[in-house]
Enzyme design. Structure first.
Site, PDB file in Angstrom:
ATOM      1  N   LYS A   8      -7.045  15.217   2.163  1.00 41.41           N
ATOM      2  CA  LYS A   8      -6.034  14.492   2.943  1.00 41.41           C
ATOM      3  C   LYS A   8      -5.142  15.507   3.623  1.00 41.41           C
ATOM      4  CE  LYS A   8      -4.645  10.154   3.512  1.00 41.41           C
ATOM      5  NZ  LYS A   8      -5.495   8.960   3.488  1.00 41.41           N
ATOM      6  N   GLY A  17       3.437  -4.285   5.890  1.00 42.19           N
ATOM      7  CA  GLY A  17       2.889  -3.343   6.875  1.00 42.19           C
ATOM      8  C   GLY A  17       1.883  -4.054   7.752  1.00 42.19           C
ATOM      9  N   GLY A  32       0.041  -3.056  10.401  1.00 42.76           N
ATOM     10  CA  GLY A  32      -0.656  -2.106  11.271  1.00 42.76           C
ATOM     11  C   GLY A  32      -2.145  -2.396  11.239  1.00 42.76           C
ATOM     12  N   VAL A  88      -4.521  -1.857   9.056  1.00 37.32           N
ATOM     13  CA  VAL A  88      -5.049  -2.459   7.828  1.00 37.32           C
ATOM     14  C   VAL A  88      -4.476  -3.861   7.622  1.00 37.32           C
ATOM     15  CG1 VAL A  88      -5.135  -2.226   5.310  1.00 37.32           C
ATOM     16  CG2 VAL A  88      -5.405  -0.205   6.748  1.00 37.32           C
ATOM     17  N   GLY A  89      -3.158  -3.994   7.743  1.00 38.46           N
ATOM     18  CA  GLY A  89      -2.502  -5.275   7.484  1.00 38.46           C
ATOM     19  C   GLY A  89      -2.990  -6.386   8.416  1.00 38.46           C
TER      20      GLY A  89
END
Ligand code: NAD
Length: 363
Positions: A74, A172, A174, A176-177
């Protein structure tokens, strides 16, 4: 920097500083025994080494759990995701990791397909690319949200939850949400609460997802959706909902709010959205938490498919198959042994990583 080391890693840690830009970045390549590490590049003003290390470890487990030929890593660019110099930051970052060939960057919070194109242009190595340059744009396609909906379908049988009419709260809104809300609504669930950095909206009768996406895209925030009650970001976690999906920042479920949570099922769309102690406390209360490295693997499964030059259809089939299988295997273990899901999942993933390290003669 106080990053702990254990029998798995991390393999390499880079702390980068560019004085002329006053720009910092951190890269953690946690483990590469199974293959080159895939992991997102986060752009956040608050990211730190400890967070990047924990996220890298989650990627090691996620990739191993999903049976991908990749290790985990990451990175974070410490900057405002809306900084007008973002393209330049990615260009500088990409040049710094050119020689780190065991790390393949992908999109994460604050970065997107365009950012991956900048990196790819510079060093020829990145996943989650725009389709114009041969990628499968995993955020646009909603790969992770699709996987979360598959996960819900398996988990529901373990807790006797009907997805038809199930109330969903998403922290959230974005990549994913949005996709999680959309794919779950196709299975009959109802989005009742949603938040972003500006605040939260709640409507017990349901929120129109297409209208909300349009409002978020046009105005920048869900709080401009008028057909609902406004809440603070923190209150989103306590609304009456059956499914709670944290899909933004780390450690948002913690000892101070864990008792207020009413959901029966928590799907970790975000990486490390709950503290370990909070997950144990939720398990003790009978609330099922599917940990990040199982629930949100859709994005990296699609990224790995892109890297292996597979088609989009193969990528979606692979997400469906892997998340269904892994969620089931995890929950059967939880039912049998009784540890909380993250602990059970870590045992499975860690065994795979250690076996690969053994094959390579690392241990
Ligand atoms: P994104 O940048 O597209 O969206 C993040 C959203 O969260 C934005 O709407 C932002 O306003 C909101 N947000 C940020 N801080 C918040 C806060 N404190 N309270 C409420 N809302 C907040 O990011 P994304 O790609 O959707 O990623 C979200 C999370 O999911 C991250 O933890 C990321 O690591 C994880 N994840 C993403 C993917 C992927 O495929 N993109 C895959 C696996 C895991």
């Amino acid at each position: 920097m106080s990053i702990p080391h254990d029998e798995i890693g991390p393999h390499k840690v880079l702390e980068l500083y560019y004085p002329e830009e006053k720009l910092k970045a951190i890269v953690v390549v946690d483990n590469v025994a199974i293959g080159p590490a895939i992991g997102g590049v986060r752009v956040s003003p608050t990211a730190n080494a400890d967070e990047v290390y924990r996220l890298a470890r989650a990627m090691t487990f996620k990739n191993a759990m999903a049976g991908l030929p990749h290790g985990g890593g990451k990175s974070a660019i410490i900057a405002d995701p809306n900084d007008p110099n973002k393209e330049r930051y990615f260009w500088i970052f990409a040049r710094s990791i050119a020689g780190l060939t065991e790390y393949i960057p992908g999109p994460d919070m604050g970065s997107n397909e365009a950012c991956m194109a900048y990196i790819h242009d510079e060093i020829g190595r990145a996943v989650g690319l725009p389709e114009e340059i041969g990628g499968i744009p995993l955020d646009k396609r909603g790969a992770t949200g699709f996987g979360l909906a598959v996960c819900a379908e398996v988990a529901k049988d373990f807790i006797g939850l009907n997805l038809k009419g199930a109330r969903v709260a998403v922290q959230g809104f974005g990549s994913v949400g949005k996709a999680a809300a959309k794919f779950l609504s196709e299975k009959g669930a109802i989005l009742v609460a949603v938040s972003d950095t500006k605040g939260a909206v709640y409507n017990e009768k349901g929120i129109d997802i297409d209208e909300l996406i349009k409002i978020k895209d046009e105005t920048g925030s869900v709080i401009n959706y008028k057909k609902g009650e406004k809440l603070s970001c923190e209150n989103l976690f306590c609304v009456p909902a059956d499914i709670l999906i944290p899909a933004a920042t780390p450690d948002v479920i913690h000892e101070d709010n864990v008792k207020e949570i009413q959901a029966k099922l928590i799907l970790e769309g975000a990486n490390i959205p709950a503290t370990r102690e909070a997950e144990e406390a939720l398990h003790a209360r009978g609330i099922l938490v599917i940990p990040d490295f199982v629930a949100n693997a859709g994005g990296v499964i699609m990224a790995a498919a892109e890297y292996a030059k597979e088609t989009e259809k193969m990528a979606f089939d692979s997400i469906e198959e892997k998340i269904r299988k892994n969620t089931k295997a995890l929950l059967e273990r939880v039912k049998k042994d009784g540890l909380f899901p993250r602990a059970e999942g870590e045992i499975i993933a860690k065994e795979r990583v250690l076996r690969a390290m053994d094959y390579r003669g690392y241990i």
